[in-house]
Design a protein around this motif. Sequence first.
Motif, short mmCIF file in Angstrom:
data_model
loop_
_atom_site.label_atom_id
_atom_site.label_comp_id
_atom_site.label_asym_id
_atom_site.label_seq_id
_atom_site.Cartn_x
_atom_site.Cartn_y
_atom_site.Cartn_z
N VAL A 1 -1.63 7.91 10.02
CA VAL A 1 -1.83 6.65 9.46
C VAL A 1 -2.63 5.58 10.40
O VAL A 1 -1.73 5.41 11.31
CB VAL A 1 -0.89 6.07 8.71
N HIS B 1 0.45 13.97 9.51
CA HIS B 1 -0.64 13.11 8.73
C HIS B 1 -0.61 11.80 9.75
O HIS B 1 0.29 11.39 10.44
CB HIS B 1 -0.14 12.58 7.39
N TYR C 1 1.80 12.00 0.04
CA TYR C 1 1.67 13.54 0.51
C TYR C 1 2.24 14.35 -0.37
O TYR C 1 3.53 14.54 -0.51
CB TYR C 1 2.31 13.41 2.06
N ASN D 1 0.91 -1.24 -0.02
CA ASN D 1 -0.05 -0.03 0.01
C ASN D 1 0.93 1.50 -0.11
O ASN D 1 2.07 1.13 0.73
CB ASN D 1 -1.03 -0.01 1.34
N THR D 2 0.40 2.30 -0.60
CA THR D 2 1.20 3.51 -0.77
C THR D 2 0.32 4.84 -0.07
O THR D 2 -0.76 4.81 -0.40
CB THR D 2 1.59 3.66 -2.35
N TYR D 3 1.13 5.46 0.59
CA TYR D 3 0.59 6.60 1.06
C TYR D 3 1.32 8.04 0.66
O TYR D 3 2.75 7.97 0.76
CB TYR D 3 0.47 6.75 2.53
#
Length: 974
Positions: free
Chosen positions: A306, A304, A280, A276-278
């Motif tokens: 998560v 941020h 910003y 999974n990629t987050y």
Amino acid sequence: MRRMSSLLFLLVLLGAPHGMAGFTTPTSLSTEAHDCTQREGTSLTVVMEAFMMFFDFSFFMDRALNSISARFPCVSRQYASVILDIAETNETITNDKNVFLQSITKSFDEDYAMFYEYLDTLWDCDQSLLYGVKRALEISPAESIIVVYTFGSMTDYNDTELMSDVYTLMEEKKSQVYFMWYSWGCSVLEDVFINISSLSYGESINMDNEDYYKLFHSLELLLSKPLNSSERILTVNTKVTDDKYADAFNVTNPLTHLLISGDETFALNFSDPNGNTYKYAKNPYFSDYYYSWSSYDSSILSSHLVKSPAVGSWILNARGSRTLSVHVLGFTGLDKSGNCSNVDCHPDATCSEFGGYGECTCKEGFAGDGKSCSDIEECAGAYTNKCYYTGFSSCVNTIGSYTCGCDPGFEYKEEFACVDIDECADRSLNECDPVAICTNYYGSYTCTCPNGYYGDGYHCEINECQQGTPCGSNEECIKSIGSYSCIDPCSAHTVLNDPWRSTSNIYNADVDWYDWYHCDYRLSGWFRFKGEYDQQIPEQCVPRASCGSSIPIWMNGSHPTVSDGIVKRTMCHNWYDGCCTHPFSISVKMCPGGFHVYHLTNTLGCYMAYCTESNHTCSGVDCAPDEECKIVDNVPGCYCKKSLYTTNGIQPGNQAGDLIPQVTCGLGNIEVRFSKCLMEKLEYSPSAFHMRDYSCRAITERSDQSYVTFITRPANGSCGGSIANNGNEITYTNTVYLASQSDGVIIRDEYPIDFHCSYPLNMEINLLTAISTFVVSASINVAGKANFTITMGLFEDSRYIAPYTASQVFLNSSAMLYVGVVVTGPSGSSPFVLIMKNCYATPTPDSSSGPRYNILTNQCPNKNDQTISVLENGVSLKGRFSLQVFKFLGGFDQIYLHCQVGLCDTSSKVCATSCPSTRSSSLGNNEVTNMTLGPVKQKVAESFTVAALSSGGGTAVPTAKIFISAIFFLLLLC
């Protein structure tokens, strides 16, 4: 008074946007009583100088705390303040937010006498800020948030025992330290701030950009977390130069949340073990073009969350430049079991809200105890919002949130508020002509027609004046919309009648300088110089401080005749580094009436002006003793006297003895002079003389006689010359080519004359002639008196003779670093000496960040390092020091050396010092500039370490690759 007025002005600027008339303390938002069990929350401590209490910090702090109190009404926390007062430290510890806010607030109306007392003390910049940080850590519970609000003075930063105590307390307490500082206050020790904040997972924020809300948004999250719930996972604080950075970190335990504090000048990308990629994004508000005018290099904090991060290896990728700051905190304990489910809570509350302890907790943007929640009006004055900090927006409240209304040229982005629209990125967003060049600016854009076109950018048409030569040689092409015209500058020009331009107008000390000097900074167009008679620009070098200007401008070439039409001529400035410096071209035409017109351009700056001399008189014409002034074609000029030289029919080049030039061998320049009149008598054409490099031409000088002079540097390749080294001396060799006179179009029978200059091998000549990445130079004009060049290099041996010439240098830990500096400049005696003031080492090429190891402090070597040797400092125009190679803790194999270096005037200051130093250096910290050498690398990884704390530099943070270099700062003395 000047300092006081400036600060008052800045205070007004800071206070004005927030309605701070009288600097009154804002009234806190009242809250209703809640039927709930109180629990302890994360504590907050503020450290500040007493003077900072008059600023509006409590105004913003109150609004940030209101948001937290509204969402968590059943949480109590400790509030503490440490105020560095004039003679003592005042501390307040309380659970009452209002008492806390009052402890960090002063009213100018009520305490104006104290305001001025604090103001006088502030400018001494002697606050014990490090001690204040220590006290804050001591009186704060574990995992507290500590905010340091400061003008930047930390005189006790080099107290190694105190610094060690701070590091020990940070490790014990696990508190997070945030520095909020102003660079226009005291001399900011930003590298110390960054080091302490990074080790504590905090942040160093330059408040010149007034980014209060950035910190307070992060505070809202940090103060919301349960007590003793955080786990430190990753900290990065490093200079990124290639626009990308990658790092890895592990999440070893099941966590409820990750709190990522990132730098908005970078685009951040996190990948978890499950793929999974987050993402910003980089904040468009901080685009490079917006800060191109400043040295902006501060990270902009953005936080941020998560939720439920996967256990395993995570990857961080960052894109951007400048200093990257990223911190990752993990949180446990947020999943404590409670006696509620979501159905038991208000529709705008949940049992799993961040910081909720499994209780019904109102969602972000709502206030209440979870059983009852109401919308928070973030746009009201009692709360913080990010709209007004951009300066281009208004706030509009929505249920659970708010939006920002943006001015034209901006668009709203939820995470950033109002950001610039790049109108040039899309043709539909701008109104430029299809061929125009669109340039984006912050909040706007411009359109410019390219070369070959004419117009305002919104409409461009072909410029006929740039398409070939539509006008004759006697005319200038003038473009207008839809057409062009050819004008004769002899009839279309501006007349200048300024007596002060005369070459005879020489400055003397009896005249007020500011009334005497003039400036042509805004002069542009065709001009005719006219006084009682028509005048023209002189064709020979004019002495400095004449013609009503500090730097007179003359023409290096002859004036055209009527038949020549419009011609190009080279203009010269008589500056400190030569008679013809910064040459540029103008157009000149001789008109049928016997006068000249000039197409002048703006000067480089003020203190510069065009000179004139009369066309019809020799008054003011300064000829050499072997010349006489004559008026030819109504133009005065210097001509060789016929009686001084006779050729007796001898052909050019036959009298070899007469052709031997005067050669002056200097370290900075070599000057080769020929008698101008003798060369003309021998039927040579001085205007056609050249060296091996054809572009190196001679200039005409006048002193004891008229000379044709060449100037070159004693360096390999300068003017086509070459360098030879026989082990004992270095010899520079070149050739001057003399050309016989011709019709001005061709030359024949060039006569070569070789010359050379030999120099003994020493530090000066080796530095000046070396071609190496480890030798750099820079020019400096000192106090308006003379121009100097400072050259710095890294040498292989203790004799300081052989500079490193390889593209890379590798040394082992037993080797020595030898650094030499040489100053060259005007010949003759000089009152200046070279001072190496403060020298230190860091593990990164950024001199302002990371741990720091002091080498010289106030010209004195670090007494704890016996390998440091200073051979020369503050006694001559040379400086030398050496020390053994080392490396920082953390496995770094490269180092950067940094030095503050300046020129000290011995006629007005005491430049040398005895060690240990008992006085401040004669050079001020506000008068520095940068030079860079390196990098030098270690051959083999070793276990040798540097006790960074002993020099006040802090401990190393193993977050980046390390380089070694030397940066030397040059000082301009007034």
